[in-house]
Design a protein around this motif. Structure first.
Motif, PDB file in Angstrom:
ATOM      1  N   LYS A   1      12.155  10.628  39.180  1.00 34.35           N
ATOM      2  CA  LYS A   1      10.653  11.168  39.594  1.00 34.35           C
ATOM      3  C   LYS A   1      10.587  12.509  39.447  1.00 34.35           C
ATOM      4  O   LYS A   1      11.895  13.615  39.651  1.00 34.35           O
ATOM      5  CB  LYS A   1      10.125  10.773  40.499  1.00 34.35           C
TER       6      LYS A   1
ATOM      7  N   SER B   1       2.917  14.877  37.650  1.00 38.02           N
ATOM      8  CA  SER B   1       4.935  14.170  37.707  1.00 38.02           C
ATOM      9  C   SER B   1       4.867  12.989  36.851  1.00 38.02           C
ATOM     10  O   SER B   1       3.809  12.052  36.565  1.00 38.02           O
ATOM     11  CB  SER B   1       4.452  13.177  39.740  1.00 38.02           C
TER      12      SER B   1
ATOM     13  N   LEU C   1       7.628   9.521  36.235  1.00 38.20           N
ATOM     14  CA  LEU C   1       8.630   8.352  36.414  1.00 38.20           C
ATOM     15  C   LEU C   1       9.689   8.380  34.984  1.00 38.20           C
ATOM     16  O   LEU C   1       8.974   8.274  33.946  1.00 38.20           O
ATOM     17  CB  LEU C   1       8.638   7.379  36.904  1.00 38.20           C
TER      18      LEU C   1
ATOM     19  N   SER D   1       2.991   8.400  40.318  1.00 41.70           N
ATOM     20  CA  SER D   1       2.953   8.492  39.108  1.00 41.70           C
ATOM     21  C   SER D   1       1.433   9.319  38.210  1.00 41.70           C
ATOM     22  O   SER D   1       0.994   8.390  37.908  1.00 41.70           O
ATOM     23  CB  SER D   1       4.043   8.503  38.709  1.00 41.70           C
TER      24      SER D   1
END
Length: 351
Positions: free
Chosen positions: A27, A34, A36, A69
């Protein structure tokens, strides 16, 4: 573009019957945006399998049921014409064409994971691939003592209703000035008056609708955008997640206030994701639109709720041929999660 240190990722696909029962994800965040990262080499999975695991992508990106995310980056898939290829998935499982922050995060991951040698300070290239496009992003060497990652997005912008595949009758206007009826209607119903009626439509590998406002107080807050997420999703998201009455494949939405010739302020609703604190491609599209209107210079600071990006337009013979975005990206965590059940999660993502 020379690759400083390259690992052959073209033969990383493995028989799914030999996969482990969980996968490792990384992450990262950039200005509160954000992502992943699913690395096929680390997990020894076939790259195409994630594309069938739409439900799993939604689960791991969920803040309530998963890790949380704004999306999932898959790669590096292969190196083609000297560029590390990767794919971008929104948190709803649909595949995106481009992400400025996602590209910067993926470049940071390649450096952190040793795919390139940061001590050599040599440039390399990445390529965001989707069923509709392949956008090459060059990563120049960082400036001395500058923690930011530089990414040069190699696109020639296009403007107008056709560029963003707007549906006939859903918008009115021409050139750099359009009114998106559905967007203006939301503004009127929620006491914004006739403030959301002047939009520029632009494609930089993905579609954007940049709505200009004259005063900072007419910029919608993140809370306001979140409260009305379902209404904005009907405009921004691609079918089947919306009815598609405005844009055939959905469109990223921005509201822009020009403070001066070197600074703009932005609010964002991303296609397939919803309100976000920051977006590199949205910042790039807004700078291009404001520059085309004669409102700012070719180098501007974009202020977003998640932080600031420096965006510089790149020219060749007086035509915009790309965008340089400068900003930070940092690694937050390495996480092991349950592997998706590919026999169940077999639906393909929306284009």
């Amino acid at each position: 573009m020379r690759i400083s240190s390259q690992i052959d990722v073209s033969t990383l696909s493995a028989d799914l019957s030999q996969r482990s029962t969980d996968v490792t994800l990384f992450k990262y965040q950039a200005l509160g945006n954000s992502y992943l990262i699913y690395d096929p080499q680390r997990n020894l999975h076939a790259i195409g399998s994630i594309e069938r695991a739409t439900d799993w992508v939604r689960m791991v990106c969920s803040h309530d049921y998963g890790i949380g995310s704004n999306g999932l980056l898959v790669g590096p898939d292969a190196t083609v014409n000297g560029a590390f290829e990767f794919r971008i998935f929104n948190s709803d499982g649909s595949q995106a064409q481009l992400s400025g922050n996602g590209s910067r995060i993926f470049a940071r991951y390649l450096l952190d994971a040793g795919y390139t040698d940061p001590t050599l300070k040599l440039p390399f290239s990445i390529a965001a691939i989707s069923p509709m496009s392949r956008v090459v992003v060059d990563v120049p060497p960082p400036e001395p003592d500058d923690p930011r990652i530089l990414t040069d997005i190699n696109v020639v912008p296009s403007f107008g209703a056709n560029a963003v595949e707007a549906q006939p009758g859903a918008i009115q206007g021409s050139g750099l000035h359009f009114t998106v009826a559905a967007l203006a209607d939301i503004g009127r119903r929620h006491r914004m008056g006739d403030k959301w009626i002047d939009s520029s439509l632009i494609s930089i590998g993905n579609p954007h609708c940049v709505t200009f406002v004259e005063r900072p107080e007419t910029l919608p807050s993140v809370d306001f955008l979140t409260q009305l997420r379902s209404e904005f999703s009907m405009i921004a998201d691609a079918p089947p997640h919306s009815s598609g009455p405005v844009f055939q494949h959905g469109c990223n939405l921005q509201w822009c206030f020009v403070e001066n010739r070197e600074s703009i302020h932005l609010r964002i609703v991303e296609r397939g994701e919803g309100p976000t604190l920051a977006s590199g491609s949205s910042a790039s599209a807004a700078v291009i639109a404001a520059y085309a209107r004669g409102l700012i210079d070719e180098d501007a600071t974009v202020v977003m709720p998640g932080g600031m990006l420096q965006v510089t337009l790149l020219f060749h013979e007086d035509e915009i041929r790309g965008i340089r975005v400068a900003g930070t990206a940092e690694r937050l965590a390495e996480i092991r999660v349950m592997s998706p059940d590919y026999a169940v999660c077999d639906r393909k993502p929306a284009n």
